[in-house]
Design a protein around this motif. Structure first.
Motif, mmCIF file in Angstrom:
data_model
loop_
_atom_site.group_PDB
_atom_site.id
_atom_site.type_symbol
_atom_site.label_atom_id
_atom_site.label_comp_id
_atom_site.label_asym_id
_atom_site.label_seq_id
_atom_site.Cartn_x
_atom_site.Cartn_y
_atom_site.Cartn_z
ATOM 1 N N ILE A 40 38.868 16.910 55.651
ATOM 2 C CA ILE A 40 39.405 16.285 56.225
ATOM 3 C C ILE A 40 40.498 17.082 57.394
ATOM 4 C CG2 ILE A 40 41.421 14.772 56.075
ATOM 5 C CD1 ILE A 40 39.438 14.215 53.831
ATOM 6 N N SER A 41 40.635 17.018 58.672
ATOM 7 C CA SER A 41 42.076 16.938 59.761
ATOM 8 C C SER A 41 42.919 16.789 58.996
ATOM 9 C CB SER A 41 41.734 16.362 61.090
ATOM 10 O OG SER A 41 42.421 16.198 61.945
ATOM 11 N N GLY A 42 43.349 18.211 58.666
ATOM 12 C CA GLY A 42 45.508 17.948 58.510
ATOM 13 C C GLY A 42 45.157 18.920 57.438
ATOM 14 N N HIS A 43 43.836 18.539 56.492
ATOM 15 C CA HIS A 43 43.966 19.205 55.148
ATOM 16 C C HIS A 43 44.618 20.738 54.670
ATOM 17 C CE1 HIS A 43 42.419 15.932 52.851
ATOM 18 N NE2 HIS A 43 43.420 15.411 53.344
ATOM 19 N N VAL A 44 45.444 21.450 54.596
ATOM 20 C CA VAL A 44 45.672 22.630 54.083
ATOM 21 C C VAL A 44 44.848 23.451 53.341
ATOM 22 C CG1 VAL A 44 47.718 23.864 53.653
ATOM 23 C CG2 VAL A 44 48.357 21.733 55.161
ATOM 24 N N SER A 45 44.924 22.861 51.626
ATOM 25 C CA SER A 45 43.744 23.453 50.526
ATOM 26 C C SER A 45 42.703 23.304 50.744
ATOM 27 C CB SER A 45 44.125 22.951 49.368
ATOM 28 O OG SER A 45 45.699 22.987 49.838
ATOM 29 N N LEU A 46 41.499 24.100 50.485
ATOM 30 C CA LEU A 46 39.694 23.789 50.675
ATOM 31 C C LEU A 46 39.453 24.412 49.733
ATOM 32 C CD1 LEU A 46 38.178 24.067 53.664
ATOM 33 C CD2 LEU A 46 37.272 25.451 51.613
ATOM 34 N N PHE A 47 38.621 24.142 48.907
ATOM 35 C CA PHE A 47 38.194 24.494 47.655
ATOM 36 C C PHE A 47 36.862 24.621 47.339
ATOM 37 C CE2 PHE A 47 42.114 24.453 45.418
ATOM 38 C CZ PHE A 47 42.967 23.444 45.819
ATOM 39 N N TRP A 48 35.767 25.426 47.241
ATOM 40 C CA TRP A 48 34.748 25.516 46.602
ATOM 41 C C TRP A 48 34.457 25.615 45.407
ATOM 42 C CZ3 TRP A 48 30.700 25.299 49.837
ATOM 43 C CH2 TRP A 48 30.530 25.146 51.480
ATOM 44 N N TYR A 49 33.040 24.702 45.358
ATOM 45 C CA TYR A 49 33.210 24.574 43.181
ATOM 46 C C TYR A 49 31.393 24.446 43.063
ATOM 47 C CZ TYR A 49 37.512 23.238 41.901
ATOM 48 O OH TYR A 49 39.103 23.305 41.828
ATOM 49 N N GLN A 50 30.856 24.941 41.966
ATOM 50 C CA GLN A 50 29.697 25.332 42.022
ATOM 51 C C GLN A 50 29.531 24.194 41.181
ATOM 52 O OE1 GLN A 50 27.865 28.480 39.656
ATOM 53 N NE2 GLN A 50 26.795 29.123 41.365
ATOM 54 N N GLN A 51 27.890 23.494 40.827
ATOM 55 C CA GLN A 51 27.899 22.750 39.954
ATOM 56 C C GLN A 51 26.663 22.567 39.089
ATOM 57 O OE1 GLN A 51 28.514 18.582 40.700
ATOM 58 N NE2 GLN A 51 28.792 18.261 38.631
ATOM 59 N N ALA A 52 26.436 23.438 38.952
ATOM 60 C CA ALA A 52 25.126 23.442 37.737
ATOM 61 C C ALA A 52 24.865 21.929 37.257
ATOM 62 C CB ALA A 52 25.045 24.137 36.206
ATOM 63 N N LEU A 53 23.675 22.220 36.798
ATOM 64 C CA LEU A 53 22.651 20.107 36.986
ATOM 65 C C LEU A 53 23.484 20.412 35.394
ATOM 66 C CD1 LEU A 53 20.959 18.025 37.433
ATOM 67 C CD2 LEU A 53 19.068 19.689 36.118
ATOM 68 N N GLY A 54 23.796 18.641 34.769
ATOM 69 C CA GLY A 54 24.037 17.811 33.832
ATOM 70 C C GLY A 54 26.161 19.117 33.682
ATOM 71 N N GLN A 55 26.044 19.449 34.789
ATOM 72 C CA GLN A 55 27.802 20.607 33.895
ATOM 73 C C GLN A 55 28.734 20.221 34.760
ATOM 74 O OE1 GLN A 55 27.793 22.710 31.332
ATOM 75 N NE2 GLN A 55 26.294 22.343 31.293
ATOM 76 N N GLY A 56 29.672 20.836 34.869
ATOM 77 C CA GLY A 56 31.386 19.907 35.657
ATOM 78 C C GLY A 56 30.688 21.088 36.197
ATOM 79 N N PRO A 57 32.063 21.221 37.714
ATOM 80 C CA PRO A 57 31.936 22.102 38.970
ATOM 81 C C PRO A 57 33.055 22.971 38.109
ATOM 82 C CG PRO A 57 33.164 19.226 39.448
ATOM 83 C CD PRO A 57 32.995 19.654 38.269
ATOM 84 N N GLU A 58 31.984 24.121 38.714
ATOM 85 C CA GLU A 58 33.200 25.202 37.931
ATOM 86 C C GLU A 58 33.272 26.039 39.503
ATOM 87 O OE1 GLU A 58 31.692 25.973 33.916
ATOM 88 O OE2 GLU A 58 33.482 27.661 35.535
ATOM 89 N N PHE A 59 34.934 26.842 39.412
ATOM 90 C CA PHE A 59 35.331 26.900 41.158
ATOM 91 C C PHE A 59 35.058 28.544 41.271
ATOM 92 C CE2 PHE A 59 39.495 28.008 43.384
ATOM 93 C CZ PHE A 59 39.347 29.117 42.933
ATOM 94 N N LEU A 60 34.927 28.660 42.201
ATOM 95 C CA LEU A 60 34.924 29.865 43.034
ATOM 96 C C LEU A 60 35.805 30.241 44.547
ATOM 97 C CD1 LEU A 60 31.690 28.359 45.135
ATOM 98 C CD2 LEU A 60 31.417 29.941 42.399
ATOM 99 N N THR A 61 36.019 29.960 45.177
ATOM 100 C CA THR A 61 37.198 30.072 45.812
ATOM 101 C C THR A 61 38.056 28.849 46.916
ATOM 102 O OG1 THR A 61 37.602 31.865 47.171
ATOM 103 C CG2 THR A 61 35.559 29.974 48.365
ATOM 104 N N TYR A 62 39.185 29.372 47.365
ATOM 105 C CA TYR A 62 40.365 28.737 47.155
ATOM 106 C C TYR A 62 41.215 28.675 48.727
ATOM 107 C CZ TYR A 62 44.933 26.875 47.387
ATOM 108 O OH TYR A 62 46.736 26.812 47.320
ATOM 109 N N PHE A 63 41.386 28.028 49.435
ATOM 110 C CA PHE A 63 42.249 28.876 51.039
ATOM 111 C C PHE A 63 43.232 27.615 51.125
ATOM 112 C CE2 PHE A 63 39.226 31.358 52.770
ATOM 113 C CZ PHE A 63 38.532 31.459 52.541
#
Lengths: 113, 109
Positions: A26-49
């Motif tokens: 989204i325009s103007g959003h400072v923080s950006l995150f990547w998560y990995q989600q396996a089937l049936g699991q919650g999102p797992e953090f990868l990296t953050y800007f």
């Protein structure tokens, strides 16, 4: 745009192939995150800007994973020499700042054959 | 690693009933957030409760937080079939948010 946009929506890769996943926050959003989600699991953090600075990459599973956000907006997650265990949904999220609510994209579903 | 742990893992109820999901976590937090995920979609933020708050309401949602027990609950009242989704709690001991494994809610019409 109105929300977080990710492309492609689906990606099928042969084992050993390199892939690049794109996130348009989204325009103007400072923080950006990547998560990995396996089937049936919650999102797992990868990296953050925060803007263009990668502040935390502790969740990247191996050195085959690389992320960048060169101009503090669009981000790319690159996976080199893909393996079957990389098959998952990769979610991107952005926020106005730290500890704020996250806005997620619909994700890229990666299947490695 | 996942700090939050939702309970139950799956819940099936009839339309009109209330649904309660619980979340337990391990370390001190600043805020706790609840998210919803429809099948094949990204997560959508539902509600944020700060560590100095005990209860918060948003429409049919009621969230409680007990920092002494390191637990939170999400109550959905008068459930609808459209509430069928997975629900995740997320905590922020630091940045980034850490998500639990989720509760899969099925609301049967």
């Amino acid at each position: 745009g109105a929300g977080v946009s990710q492309s492609p929506r689906y990606k099928v890769a042969k084992r050993g192939q390199d892939v690049a996943l794109r996130c348009d926050p989204i325009s103007g959003h400072v923080s950006l995150f990547w998560y990995q989600q396996a089937l049936g699991q919650g999102p797992e953090f990868l990296t953050y800007f925060q803007n263009e600075a990668q502040l935390d990459k502790s969740g990247l599973p191996s050195d085959r994973f690389f992320a960048e956000r060169p101009e503090g907006s669009v981000s790319t997650l690159k996976i080199q020499r893909t393996q079957q265990e990389d098959s998952a949904v990769y979610l991107c999220a952005s926020s106005l700042g730290d500890l704020e609510k996250l806005f997620f994209g619909s994700g890229t579903q990666l299947s490695v054959l | 690693s996942q700090q939050g742990e939702e309970d139950p893992q799956a819940l099936s109820i009839q339309e009109g009933e209330n649904a309660t999901m619980n979340c337990s976590y391990k370390t001190s937090i600043n805020n706790l957030q609840w998210y919803r995920q429809n099948s094949g979609r990204g997560l959508v933020h539902l509600i944020l409760i700060r560590s100095n708050e005990r209860e918060k309401h948003s429409g049919r949602l009621r969230v409680t937080l007990d920092t002494s027990k390191k637990s939170s609950s999400l109550l959905i009242t008068a459930s609808r079939a459209a509430d069928t989704a997975s629900y995740f709690c997320a905590t922020d001991p630091n940045t980034p948010l850490v998500f639990g494994k989720g509760t899969r809610l099925s609301v049967i019409a």
